[in-house]
Design a protein around this motif. Structure first.
Motif, PDB file in Angstrom:
ATOM      1  N   SER A  65      54.674  -1.776  10.049  1.00  0.00           N
ATOM      2  CA  SER A  65      54.971  -1.880  11.480  1.00  0.00           C
ATOM      3  C   SER A  65      55.500  -0.595  12.070  1.00  0.00           C
ATOM      4  O   SER A  65      55.248  -0.297  13.242  1.00  0.00           O
ATOM      5  N   ALA A  66      56.256   0.176  11.301  1.00  0.00           N
ATOM      6  CA  ALA A  66      56.854   1.417  11.815  1.00  0.00           C
ATOM      7  C   ALA A  66      57.433   2.224  10.667  1.00  0.00           C
ATOM      8  O   ALA A  66      57.822   1.673   9.633  1.00  0.00           O
ATOM      9  N   VAL A  67      57.502   3.546  10.897  1.00  0.00           N
ATOM     10  CA  VAL A  67      58.178   4.464   9.986  1.00  0.00           C
ATOM     11  C   VAL A  67      59.107   5.316  10.830  1.00  0.00           C
ATOM     12  O   VAL A  67      58.700   5.845  11.868  1.00  0.00           O
ATOM     13  N   VAL A  68      60.362   5.418  10.399  1.00  0.00           N
ATOM     14  CA  VAL A  68      61.337   6.274  11.079  1.00  0.00           C
ATOM     15  C   VAL A  68      61.826   7.299  10.065  1.00  0.00           C
ATOM     16  O   VAL A  68      62.263   6.938   8.979  1.00  0.00           O
ATOM     17  N   ALA A  69      61.716   8.589  10.437  1.00  0.00           N
ATOM     18  CA  ALA A  69      62.097   9.681   9.539  1.00  0.00           C
ATOM     19  C   ALA A  69      63.405  10.307  10.012  1.00  0.00           C
ATOM     20  O   ALA A  69      63.573  10.602  11.187  1.00  0.00           O
ATOM     21  N   ASN A  70      64.327  10.505   9.088  1.00  0.00           N
ATOM     22  CA  ASN A  70      65.675  10.996   9.367  1.00  0.00           C
ATOM     23  C   ASN A  70      66.047  12.174   8.491  1.00  0.00           C
ATOM     24  O   ASN A  70      65.457  12.411   7.466  1.00  0.00           O
ATOM     25  N   GLY A  71      67.146  12.823   8.882  1.00  0.00           N
ATOM     26  CA  GLY A  71      67.919  13.642   7.978  1.00  0.00           C
ATOM     27  C   GLY A  71      67.677  15.134   7.920  1.00  0.00           C
ATOM     28  O   GLY A  71      66.688  15.661   8.414  1.00  0.00           O
ATOM     29  N   GLY A  72      68.651  15.790   7.298  1.00  0.00           N
ATOM     30  CA  GLY A  72      68.594  17.201   6.988  1.00  0.00           C
ATOM     31  C   GLY A  72      68.591  18.141   8.169  1.00  0.00           C
ATOM     32  O   GLY A  72      68.204  19.290   8.027  1.00  0.00           O
ATOM     33  N   GLN A  73      68.990  17.656   9.341  1.00  0.00           N
ATOM     34  CA  GLN A  73      68.910  18.443  10.572  1.00  0.00           C
ATOM     35  C   GLN A  73      67.460  18.879  10.816  1.00  0.00           C
ATOM     36  O   GLN A  73      67.203  19.924  11.390  1.00  0.00           O
ATOM     37  N   VAL A  96      55.206   6.303  14.207  1.00  0.00           N
ATOM     38  CA  VAL A  96      56.221   7.064  13.490  1.00  0.00           C
ATOM     39  C   VAL A  96      57.267   7.523  14.494  1.00  0.00           C
ATOM     40  O   VAL A  96      56.932   8.027  15.566  1.00  0.00           O
ATOM     41  N   GLY A  97      58.551   7.344  14.143  1.00  0.00           N
ATOM     42  CA  GLY A  97      59.651   7.731  15.009  1.00  0.00           C
ATOM     43  C   GLY A  97      60.509   8.825  14.406  1.00  0.00           C
ATOM     44  O   GLY A  97      60.592   8.972  13.182  1.00  0.00           O
ATOM     45  N   VAL A  98      61.125   9.589  15.292  1.00  0.00           N
ATOM     46  CA  VAL A  98      62.060  10.646  14.904  1.00  0.00           C
ATOM     47  C   VAL A  98      63.455  10.036  14.930  1.00  0.00           C
ATOM     48  O   VAL A  98      63.937   9.628  15.982  1.00  0.00           O
ATOM     49  N   GLY A  99      64.092   9.953  13.782  1.00  0.00           N
ATOM     50  CA  GLY A  99      65.395   9.320  13.677  1.00  0.00           C
ATOM     51  C   GLY A  99      66.541  10.300  13.840  1.00  0.00           C
ATOM     52  O   GLY A  99      66.429  11.323  14.514  1.00  0.00           O
ATOM     53  N   SER A 100      67.639   9.998  13.164  1.00  0.00           N
ATOM     54  CA  SER A 100      68.851  10.803  13.287  1.00  0.00           C
ATOM     55  C   SER A 100      68.724  12.097  12.489  1.00  0.00           C
ATOM     56  O   SER A 100      67.985  12.183  11.514  1.00  0.00           O
ATOM     57  N   GLU A 101      69.473  13.103  12.903  1.00  0.00           N
ATOM     58  CA  GLU A 101      69.401  14.415  12.273  1.00  0.00           C
ATOM     59  C   GLU A 101      70.113  14.469  10.925  1.00  0.00           C
ATOM     60  O   GLU A 101      69.660  15.142  10.017  1.00  0.00           O
ATOM     61  N   GLY A 102      71.243  13.805  10.784  1.00  0.00           N
ATOM     62  CA  GLY A 102      71.966  13.795   9.517  1.00  0.00           C
ATOM     63  C   GLY A 102      72.609  15.127   9.192  1.00  0.00           C
ATOM     64  O   GLY A 102      72.719  16.010  10.028  1.00  0.00           O
ATOM     65  N   LYS A 103      73.016  15.261   7.924  1.00  0.00           N
ATOM     66  CA  LYS A 103      73.677  16.484   7.457  1.00  0.00           C
ATOM     67  C   LYS A 103      72.665  17.612   7.307  1.00  0.00           C
ATOM     68  O   LYS A 103      71.515  17.391   6.947  1.00  0.00           O
ATOM     69  N   GLU A 104      73.139  18.822   7.528  1.00  0.00           N
ATOM     70  CA  GLU A 104      72.264  19.985   7.403  1.00  0.00           C
ATOM     71  C   GLU A 104      71.795  20.146   5.959  1.00  0.00           C
ATOM     72  O   GLU A 104      72.549  19.924   5.011  1.00  0.00           O
ATOM     73  N   TYR A 105      70.553  20.517   5.821  1.00  0.00           N
ATOM     74  CA  TYR A 105      69.934  20.700   4.518  1.00  0.00           C
ATOM     75  C   TYR A 105      68.885  21.798   4.651  1.00  0.00           C
ATOM     76  O   TYR A 105      68.086  21.788   5.585  1.00  0.00           O
ATOM     77  N   LYS A 106      68.881  22.739   3.730  1.00  0.00           N
ATOM     78  CA  LYS A 106      67.889  23.820   3.756  1.00  0.00           C
ATOM     79  C   LYS A 106      66.683  23.376   2.927  1.00  0.00           C
ATOM     80  O   LYS A 106      66.780  23.221   1.711  1.00  0.00           O
ATOM     81  N   PRO A 107      65.534  23.184   3.589  1.00  0.00           N
ATOM     82  CA  PRO A 107      64.353  22.710   2.850  1.00  0.00           C
ATOM     83  C   PRO A 107      63.774  23.774   1.923  1.00  0.00           C
ATOM     84  O   PRO A 107      63.858  24.965   2.195  1.00  0.00           O
ATOM     85  N   ARG A 126      57.592   9.014  18.312  1.00  0.00           N
ATOM     86  CA  ARG A 126      58.455   8.306  19.251  1.00  0.00           C
ATOM     87  C   ARG A 126      59.920   8.482  18.870  1.00  0.00           C
ATOM     88  O   ARG A 126      60.238   8.920  17.768  1.00  0.00           O
ATOM     89  N   SER A 127      60.783   8.073  19.763  1.00  0.00           N
ATOM     90  CA  SER A 127      62.208   8.011  19.435  1.00  0.00           C
ATOM     91  C   SER A 127      62.370   6.960  18.339  1.00  0.00           C
ATOM     92  O   SER A 127      61.899   5.818  18.482  1.00  0.00           O
ATOM     93  N   GLY A 128      63.012   7.325  17.246  1.00  0.00           N
ATOM     94  CA  GLY A 128      63.200   6.387  16.148  1.00  0.00           C
ATOM     95  C   GLY A 128      63.978   5.153  16.548  1.00  0.00           C
ATOM     96  O   GLY A 128      63.638   4.037  16.162  1.00  0.00           O
ATOM     97  N   GLN A 129      65.029   5.331  17.341  1.00  0.00           N
ATOM     98  CA  GLN A 129      65.839   4.195  17.757  1.00  0.00           C
ATOM     99  C   GLN A 129      65.019   3.250  18.632  1.00  0.00           C
ATOM    100  O   GLN A 129      65.027   2.039  18.415  1.00  0.00           O
ATOM    101  N   GLU A 130      64.296   3.794  19.593  1.00  0.00           N
ATOM    102  CA  GLU A 130      63.474   2.946  20.465  1.00  0.00           C
ATOM    103  C   GLU A 130      62.381   2.242  19.676  1.00  0.00           C
ATOM    104  O   GLU A 130      62.092   1.069  19.913  1.00  0.00           O
ATOM    105  N   LEU A 131      61.765   2.955  18.728  1.00  0.00           N
ATOM    106  CA  LEU A 131      60.719   2.354  17.901  1.00  0.00           C
ATOM    107  C   LEU A 131      61.264   1.209  17.071  1.00  0.00           C
ATOM    108  O   LEU A 131      60.669   0.134  17.015  1.00  0.00           O
TER     109      LEU A 131
END
Length: 147
Positions: A65-73, A96-107, A126-131
């Motif tokens: 139904s949906a995927v929300v991706a978060n994290g790592g700034q 697919v939604g863009v979620g919260s940024e979370g803690k900084e992480y260098k990829p 989309r906005s992860g929260q709205e999705l």
């Protein structure tokens, strides 16, 4: 953006979370709806989960139904990775939604090393929260939320 779940700062208004929790189908009742909240990139397990869910979605074994991706700034970059993986599987209909940024992480360089990621149109995300909220509100009644 998602807010951290905290007893003094709830994500939903009073009573809304309970109503939404009743909207996810129970296991064992036909084709299941699935929402994935993930942080693809640093560990291969998240991308593997997307691959499995995308293939099962394409085979109509489950409904992703949906995927929300978060994290790592780098939530936008992670959402683009999720969108790219799903597109490669032909699961174009999964939002697919863009979620919260979370803690900084260098990829690390390999984390986004997939052909096509730079061609993913951010307007498709989309906005992860709205999705998440719209997906839960649209779910069938007499359902159950589990994690």
């Amino acid at each position: 953006r998602f807010r951290a779940l905290h007893p003094r700062r709830p994500l939903f208004r009073k009573g809304e979370a309970r109503a939404m929790a009743s909207c996810i189908p129970c296991l064992g009742r036909g084709r299941q709806n699935l929402v994935i909240i993930t942080d693809p990139g640093p560990d291969p397990d998240d991308v593997k989960a997307l691959l499995v869910a995308g293939v099962l979605h394409r085979h109509r074994t489950l409904h992703l139904s949906a995927v929300v991706a978060n994290g790592g700034q780098q939530a936008m970059r992670r959402a683009r990775l999720a969108r790219c993986v799903l597109d490669k599987l032909g699961a174009y209909d999964v939002p697919v939604g863009v979620g919260s940024e979370g803690k900084e992480y260098k990829p690390q360089p390999h984390e986004y090393a997939i052909d096509g990621i730079d061609q993913v149109d951010s307007a498709r995300l989309r906005s992860g929260q709205e999705l998440l909220i719209s997906t839960l509100r649209a779910a069938v009644s007499n359902s159950r939320l589990s994690w």
